[in-house]
Each structure stands twice: as structure tokens, then as C-alpha cells.
Design an enzyme around this catalytic site. Structure first.
Site, PDB file in Angstrom:
ATOM      1  N   CYS A 103       0.800  -1.230   0.000  1.00 41.93           N
ATOM      2  CA  CYS A 103       0.000   0.000   0.000  1.00 41.93           C
ATOM      3  C   CYS A 103       0.833   1.281   0.000  1.00 41.93           C
ATOM      4  O   CYS A 103       0.597   2.145  -0.836  1.00 41.93           O
ATOM      5  CB  CYS A 103      -0.968   0.029   1.172  1.00 41.93           C
ATOM      6  SG  CYS A 103      -1.423  -1.560   1.811  1.00 41.93           S
ATOM      7  N   ARG A 142       6.948 -11.288   5.157  1.00 42.56           N
ATOM      8  CA  ARG A 142       6.378 -11.209   6.505  1.00 42.56           C
ATOM      9  C   ARG A 142       7.007 -12.281   7.354  1.00 42.56           C
ATOM     10  O   ARG A 142       7.128 -13.432   6.906  1.00 42.56           O
ATOM     11  CB  ARG A 142       4.860 -11.415   6.459  1.00 42.56           C
ATOM     12  CG  ARG A 142       4.158 -10.328   5.698  1.00 42.56           C
ATOM     13  CD  ARG A 142       2.665 -10.570   5.660  1.00 42.56           C
ATOM     14  NE  ARG A 142       2.030  -9.557   4.807  1.00 42.56           N
ATOM     15  CZ  ARG A 142       0.751  -9.550   4.488  1.00 42.56           C
ATOM     16  NH1 ARG A 142      -0.034 -10.486   4.956  1.00 42.56           N
ATOM     17  NH2 ARG A 142       0.252  -8.605   3.713  1.00 42.56           N
ATOM     18  N   GLN A 165       1.596 -10.814  -3.694  1.00 44.21           N
ATOM     19  CA  GLN A 165       0.171 -10.515  -3.575  1.00 44.21           C
ATOM     20  C   GLN A 165      -0.343 -10.038  -4.916  1.00 44.21           C
ATOM     21  O   GLN A 165       0.319  -9.235  -5.569  1.00 44.21           O
ATOM     22  CB  GLN A 165      -0.039  -9.384  -2.576  1.00 44.21           C
ATOM     23  CG  GLN A 165      -0.149  -9.817  -1.147  1.00 44.21           C
ATOM     24  CD  GLN A 165      -0.495  -8.623  -0.278  1.00 44.21           C
ATOM     25  OE1 GLN A 165       0.017  -7.538  -0.468  1.00 44.21           O
ATOM     26  NE2 GLN A 165      -1.365  -8.839   0.683  1.00 44.21           N
ATOM     27  N   ASP A 188      -2.222  -7.705  -5.751  1.00 46.46           N
ATOM     28  CA  ASP A 188      -2.744  -6.539  -5.068  1.00 46.46           C
ATOM     29  C   ASP A 188      -3.308  -5.527  -6.063  1.00 46.46           C
ATOM     30  O   ASP A 188      -2.938  -5.547  -7.232  1.00 46.46           O
ATOM     31  CB  ASP A 188      -1.573  -5.887  -4.311  1.00 46.46           C
ATOM     32  CG  ASP A 188      -2.018  -5.261  -3.015  1.00 46.46           C
ATOM     33  OD1 ASP A 188      -3.233  -5.041  -2.851  1.00 46.46           O
ATOM     34  OD2 ASP A 188      -1.148  -4.993  -2.173  1.00 46.46           O
ATOM     35  N   HIS A 216      -4.820  -1.214  -5.701  1.00 43.99           N
ATOM     36  CA  HIS A 216      -5.377  -0.107  -4.932  1.00 43.99           C
ATOM     37  C   HIS A 216      -6.232   0.719  -5.862  1.00 43.99           C
ATOM     38  O   HIS A 216      -5.799   1.078  -6.955  1.00 43.99           O
ATOM     39  CB  HIS A 216      -4.257   0.723  -4.306  1.00 43.99           C
ATOM     40  CG  HIS A 216      -3.505  -0.053  -3.273  1.00 43.99           C
ATOM     41  ND1 HIS A 216      -2.226  -0.496  -3.462  1.00 43.99           N
ATOM     42  CD2 HIS A 216      -3.893  -0.523  -2.068  1.00 43.99           C
ATOM     43  CE1 HIS A 216      -1.845  -1.192  -2.398  1.00 43.99           C
ATOM     44  NE2 HIS A 216      -2.838  -1.236  -1.535  1.00 43.99           N
ATOM     45  N   LYS A 238     -13.176  -5.231   5.979  1.00 46.16           N
ATOM     46  CA  LYS A 238     -12.892  -5.963   4.743  1.00 46.16           C
ATOM     47  C   LYS A 238     -13.902  -7.056   4.449  1.00 46.16           C
ATOM     48  O   LYS A 238     -14.516  -7.618   5.343  1.00 46.16           O
ATOM     49  CB  LYS A 238     -11.486  -6.557   4.785  1.00 46.16           C
ATOM     50  CG  LYS A 238     -11.227  -7.484   5.957  1.00 46.16           C
ATOM     51  CD  LYS A 238      -9.758  -7.939   5.958  1.00 46.16           C
ATOM     52  CE  LYS A 238      -9.465  -8.812   7.152  1.00 46.16           C
ATOM     53  NZ  LYS A 238      -8.073  -9.231   7.226  1.00 46.16           N
ATOM     54  N   HIS A 259      -8.266  -1.398  -1.005  1.00 46.90           N
ATOM     55  CA  HIS A 259      -7.197  -2.384  -1.179  1.00 46.90           C
ATOM     56  C   HIS A 259      -7.902  -3.690  -1.527  1.00 46.90           C
ATOM     57  O   HIS A 259      -8.902  -4.029  -0.900  1.00 46.90           O
ATOM     58  CB  HIS A 259      -6.432  -2.694   0.112  1.00 46.90           C
ATOM     59  CG  HIS A 259      -5.962  -1.529   0.886  1.00 46.90           C
ATOM     60  ND1 HIS A 259      -4.646  -1.188   0.996  1.00 46.90           N
ATOM     61  CD2 HIS A 259      -6.642  -0.646   1.653  1.00 46.90           C
ATOM     62  CE1 HIS A 259      -4.520  -0.150   1.780  1.00 46.90           C
ATOM     63  NE2 HIS A 259      -5.711   0.202   2.201  1.00 46.90           N
TER      64      HIS A 259
HETATM   65 ZN   LIG Z   1      -3.025  -2.124   0.294  1.00 45.36          ZN
END
Ligand SMILES: [Zn+2]
Ligand SMILES: [Zn+2]
Length: 656
Positions: free
Chosen positions: A345, A374, A392, A394, A396, A476, A522
Site C-alpha cells: 500500500c 512477513r 500478492q 494486489d 489499490h 474488509k 485495497h
Molecule cells: Zn493495500
């Protein structure tokens, strides 16, 4: 109904009906899970729910009770010198950790099981006692139960709260009176435990001990290594047998085993928790990503890539330092402090901030296949399913607040298409709301949570609400997909973030020529690509659909004389965009077929005298068997269409 003061929950069940009294396992009294022996308060209305074997809570209580019975059996088998760790119910069963000098073997499990059966036959009651912390400590001291003493010390210091995930629900104070804890006695075993339990061991009709493994006390590699026995329990022998058969099937489908057999990936001591993808694994990953990119292009996304290492100051600003530091890796560059990104992010935010934005340019859908790191404890690493480095899928989305609902709907639609393409039809959706540890105002959280709920309602999605399970910066939507063994996996997530835009002072210029705050979403659909591949391997049992199969067709000449024709066939397949492989070993064709079957190659094309003469191939489908001869063009046409349509293969047995 009205009941006399001083009656127990069991009495209430009895007054409703003798059938219910017999079926009762435990109860929920005013929202709290309790034993059947719990006395109902004499004043005011009480809300009582009698739990029977139909309830998931009851199953957990059954399994937790089985853990106590197992501990009691271990004590009988090995004597009073055994020191006990913790023994909670887990998703598919239960475990208990023991400290004893001798190694527990698989044969010992049979002895322990036999002892458990005796305790069950005795219908040994679970007796709850509420005692002072001091009394409990004295009891555990006299029994030499060091681990329990440590837990009691933590309870006294307030270090064990409800839901503490290192010790599960076990050993938490559950007593009504401050300063007291609860003990449960079963047979000659007494445990520090919050309960509740089944009334007696006779209520555990079906159980099985499964395995024994080493486990550090409290998951800490600096602490003693205990022996953990895993088991499971059910309300019926039939459910137990069904479950055990499923576990067997899951073992055959274990992605670590198939990953090795099919040469997809490996792990090495040099990088614990970091997967190495081999050529075959990369073919699958790239096919997944090509498909993913195509869908995102169609849905109006752009793709970006942000750095893996970014300054520590950025992580302070994003809130990750305060809320996520324990899972992050840090490093120095020159004199500066840096962190390895655990999420994408902040990088995406810096790109947004790189130039001014107008309402005319909204929404911006910024996708990133972001590599994140992580820290996971070594004990929880599990093949591709639990790793320390993953990608990910991902994205945004920055949009006008009034576009938020439609943007979430767009994400719901693309998620739907992706899961269906892989054959996941059974999808469960949950809405996770604000957790205790969080950033942002009440108003922001309400607005964000409402947008998610409205989007799901617009698409007619039924969802469950998980109170307090949201991320620290956003509520979420969580997607859980069910695989062909009925196991549920959490993959996709959609989060509406009303906090990060504030923290990073994101703006756009509105139609009124004034600066406004954009909304931010996200989202990830596959979640971790690595983990998703692990799930796919187990879902397909390694029998990938043609579009994903690393090798789509094995060309098998029946003898050396036909190698040239085989090579020509393979070249034609390659030219059509397919992935063939030619087996020119000097084995008999039967051996070549077996080899191709083991490698789970969807098609085998056998070529010999007849095929050369007619310009054909004899097609063998791994799932359907012999398909007869076919012209090369016809096969290529059929195969390329199967790839294009991303057709799923019929389910085949694992070792077919
Ligand atoms: Zn994010
Ligand atoms: Zn317990």
C-alpha cells in the site's frame, strides 16, 4: 419459560424435553459458552441456548474435552511425572503438549487411545472448580506442573487475555469472581482450564489419535521442546470415518509431495519459508498471471511495481510500524533505516502522490503483483501455504467517495470470474468489521463498512459478519473458497480504507475546484500467488487443466524409428502455442505411458508405423483413456480450444 431459582442449564433442557436433555452437550447462557451444570442466575431474564451435536461450538467443546481425556490417559500410561503444556481444540480436532522423558511413538498412541476408551467407558465426569489463583498455584506446585505455574503467573500479571493466540482459549481465567481461576478434573487429571466441557467422558463417542510432533513451549524456539499429540473427535463413528478418509485423500494431494513429484518448486535451508520455483512451477505461475493481467486490463486497471525496501519513516507514517512491526524485516542502507515491505500500500500511495489528480481522472485502478515479506514463526511454515515471502495480486483503487460502491461491485465481479475459471464454485463471503487495535475515526469506519455491505447486497451476495476481525486500517470483505475435499481457504479480500488517505494526505481537485479526499480500496483476489498455487495443486490433485499443465502433451514414439516423426509432431504442437515433450528413451511404449501418467501430463500422443503412414497421432487422454487415432491438425485444434476455454479436466484419482 420460568424456572425455579438455582436450577442448572441441564435442568432447563430436561424441562423442555427428555430428548433435548439427552442430546445436550453444553449451552450458551447470555452469550457465553457454559457447562450444562452451570446454575442459572435467579434474578431477571436469562437467554439460554442448549447446544447439541448439530452445533459447531459443541464440536469444539467435544474436541477440547477429548484433549483432556487424552491428557488423563497419558497420565495413566506414563505416571504422575508427565508435565502438561496446553491442549486446545483446533480446526479439525485437538492436541495436547506433553513434557516427558521418553519419546512418544506411534505404537504408544494405540496404548493411549485404549486408555482413553476406558475413561470414556467409565463416563468419567468433568468437574469444574473455581479456586483462588494462590490455591491453583499451590496445587500445580505440589504436582510439579511448571508450565501451568507459568500460565498462572501470566494470568496474575494480566498477560493472558481472552483470545490470546499463543495459548488459545486454554488456561484463561473464566471464573465469575475476580482473582479466581477455574480447574477441571477428569479421571485423575486436573487441568487449569476455562471450559466449558461435556458433562462426562461418555459423551465422546468417536475419537482417534493421529500423530505426534515436536512443538516448542509457547511456539518459542528458546523454550523446551514438548511432544504434541494430535487427535480428532466427532459425535459419530461415521463422521469420524468420513473425516479420516478425507485426511487420507488430502495426504495424497499434499502439494509438497506433488510439487516434488512434478518438479514444480522446492525449499532449501538457505531460505527458510522462501519458495524456489522450478521451470514447471513457473509455467503454471505465468499462465495464472497472464490470465490475471488480461482480466485486469479488461476491467480498466493499470499495473505498477513499487520497491521491496522502503525507508522506516514511511512505515511510521503508514501505521505499519505501530501495528505490524513484529512481522516485518529491517535493514540499513548507508546511514538510513529501512524496512522490507510487508504490504504494497505505501508504495502505491507514493505513486498517487507523485502528481495532482482531478475528479475527471477517477477512478484510478492501480494493480501491483507485489512481492512482500512477513516474518512467520518457523513452526508454522507449511510448504507454499505458509511462507515468509510471497506475491500478492494486489490493487489499490482510488476513487470519488460516491464511486466507492460501484468500484467494490467491480472487484466482486472480477473475483467471481477468477474463482470460477479455476473451478471454485463454492464461495463463502464474510464482512470483517473494526478491530480493537485500529486507526481512523468511527465515522470513517461506518462509511467504509456500509459501502462494502451495499456492494454485496447489490450483487445479491449473502455474507456473514465477523465482528472485530477487520484489518487495523479498514473493514474488509473476505472470500473463502471450498476445494474439492470440502476444505475452506481464505483467499480474496476487499478493504475500504478511509484512514490511509488521511495519513498520506491524498487529494483530488473536484468539480468545485476545491481539494477533496479520495476513497481508497485495497484488494487481492488470489491473495498470495504462492499459496494459491499450493491450494490449486491440492484441489486438482496435480491434474492441472490443460491451460495450466506444465507439459500438455507427451509425444511417445513406439520405437527409435519414429523419433523423427515424434519430433516433427512436437514442433507442430509448439508452433500452435502448445507445450509438448518428446520421450525418446529406448523403453517400451508402455513404460513411456506410465511415466507420462505419473507426471500427470494430460495428453499422450503415441506414434508408430500406422500414424506415420496416415499423418495421425494415437491420442491417450490421462483422464478418459484411449481416444483412438486423430489427424495432427484435429488434435491441435481440439487442444488449443481446450486451452482457450480454460476447460477443467474431469476429476481423476490421485494415483491414476
Ligand atoms: Zn493495500
Ligand atoms: Zn481445557
Amino acid at each position: 419459560m420460568e424456572v425455579a431459582a438455582g436450577v442448572s442449564v441441564a435442568d432447563v433442557a430436561g424441562q423442555i424435553g427428555s430428548g433435548l436433555a439427552r442430546a445436550a452437550v453444553a449451552a450458551r447462557l447470555n452469550g457465553k459458552l457454559v457447562d450444562l451444570s452451570t446454575v442459572v442466575a435467579g434474578t431477571g431474564p436469562n437467554e439460554i441456548e442448549i447446544l447439541t451435536d448439530k452445533s459447531d461450538d459443541a464440536l469444539r467443546i467435544l474436541r477440547h474435552s477429548a484433549a483432556h481425556v487424552m491428557a488423563a490417559a497419558v497420565r495413566r500410561v506414563y505416571g504422575a511425572g508427565v508435565r502438561f503444556g496446553i491442549g486446545p481444540a483446533i480446526d479439525d480436532g485437538f492436541y495436547y503438549d506433553f513434557d516427558l522423558p521418553q519419546r512418544i511413538t506411534d505404537e504408544d498412541l494405540v496404548r493411549i487411545e485404549a486408555e482413553m476408551a476406558k475413561i470414556v467407558a467409565e463416563a468419567a465426569p468433568f468437574v469444574r472448580e473455581e479456586v483462588s489463583l494462590d490455591a491453583a498455584t499451590a496445587l500445580m506446585q505440589s504436582a510439579g506442573q511448571d508450565y501451568k505455574i507459568e500460565l498462572l503467573r501470566d494470568i496474575a500479571a494480566g498477560r493472558l487475555a481472552d483470545g490470546d493466540n499463543t495459548v488459545h482459549a486454554e488456561a484463561n481465567p473464566a471464573a465469575e469472581h475476580p482473582g479466581a481461576v477455574t480447574l477441571y478434573r477428569t479421571a485423575d487429571f486436573v487441568d487449569l482450564c476455562r471450559g466449558p466441557h461435556v458433562p462426562h467422558a461418555g459423551k465422546i463417542p468417536a475419537f482417534r489419535l493421529l500423530s505426534v510432533a515436536g512443538s516448542y513451549w509457547r511456539g518459542d524456539s528458546m523454550r523446551p521442546m514438548l511432544q504434541r499429540i494430535y487427535g480428532t473427535a466427532f459425535f459419530s463413528k461415521k463422521s469420524l470415518e468420513t473425516h479420516l478418509a478425507q485426511v487420507e485423500e488430502a495426504k495424497k494431494r499434499d502439494h509438497r509431495r506433488i510439487g516434488k513429484d512434478l518438479d514444480l518448486f522446492s525449499f532449501h535451508d538457505e531460505g527458510p519459508g522462501f519458495a524456489f520455483f522450478h521451470a514447471n512451477g513457473m509455467v503454471i505461475l505465468n499462465e495464472i498471471l497472464d490470465f490475471w493481467r488480461q482480466l485486469h486490463r479488461e476491467a480498466g486497471y493499470v499495473e505498477v511495481r513499487t520497491p521491496i525496501i522502503l525507508s522506516e519513516a514511511l512505515w511510521h507514517r503508514s501505521g505499519h510500524w505501530d501495528n505490524y512491526r513484529e512481522a516485518m524485516y529491517f535493514t540499513d542502507i548507508d546511514e538510513g533505516k529501512y524496512a522490507v515491505k510487508p504490504m504494497n500500500c505505501p508504495g502505491g500511495l507514493l505513486i498517487y502522490l507523485n502528481e495532482p489528480h482531478s475528479y475527471r481522472g477517477m477512478p484510478i485502478r492501480m494493480a501491483e503483483l507485489g512481492l512482500v515479506h512477513r516474518h512467520e514463526k518457523s513452526g508454522v511454515l507449511h510448504g507454499l501455504l505458509r511462507v515468509r515471502q510471497f506475491t500478492q495480486d494486489d490493487a489499490h483503487i482510488f476513487c470519488l467517495p460516491e464511486q466507492l460502491r460501484d468500484e467494490v461491485i467491480g472487484v466482486i465481479d472480477i473475483t467471481d470470474r477468477i474463482y470460477k475459471a479455476f473451478g471454485f464454485e463454492d464461495v463463502r463471503v464474510e464482512l470483517a468489521t473494526r478491530p480493537e487495535k485500529s486507526i481512523g475515526t468511527d465515522e470513517m469506519w461506518e462509511h467504509a463498512t456500509r459501502a462494502l455491505a451495499q456492494a454485496m447486497e447489490a450483487r445479491g451476495i449473502k455474507f456473514k459478519i465477523n465482528e472485530g476481525e477487520g484489518a487495523f486500517y479498514a473493514p474488509k470483505i473476505e472470500y473463502h473458497i471450498r476445494d474439492c475435499l470440502g476444505r475452506s481457504w481464505q483467499c480474496g479480500t476487499i478493504q475500504v480504507d478511509m484512514a490511509m488517505p488521511e495519513r498520506f494526505n491524498l487529494t483530488y481537485v473536484g468539480a468545485d475546484n476545491k481539494e477533496h479526499r479520495p476513497a481508497m480500496v485495497h484488494r487481492a483476489i488470489l491473495g498470495s500467488i504462492e499459496r494459491f498455487l499450493g491450494i490449486l495443486i491440492e484441489h486438482y490433485g496435480g491434474d492441472f487443466p490443460l491451460w495450466l499443465a506444465p507439459v500438455q502433451a507427451a509425444v511417445l514414439p513406439v520405437s527409435d524409428r519414429f523419433n523423427a516423426y515424434a519430433e516433427k509432431t512436437a514442433a507442430a504442437l509448439r508452433a500452435a502455442g502448445l507445450r509438448p515433450e518428446t520421450d525418446t528413451a529406448s523403453d517400451k511404449v508402455g513404460a513411456k505411458i506410465r511415466r507420462a501418467m505419473l507426471r500427470k501430463i494430460p495428453y499422450m500422443l503415441i506414434v508408430g508405423e500406422k500414424e506415420v503412414a496416415a499423418g495421425t497421432v494415437s491420442v491417450r487422454d490421462k483422464a478418459a483413456g484411449d481416444m483412438g487415432a486423430e489427424s495432427l491438425e484435429a488434435f491441435i485444434g481440439r487442444a488449443t480450444q481446450e486451452v482457450r476455454e480454460k476447460r477443467l479436466r474431469p476429476k481423476t484419482a490421485v494415483n491414476a
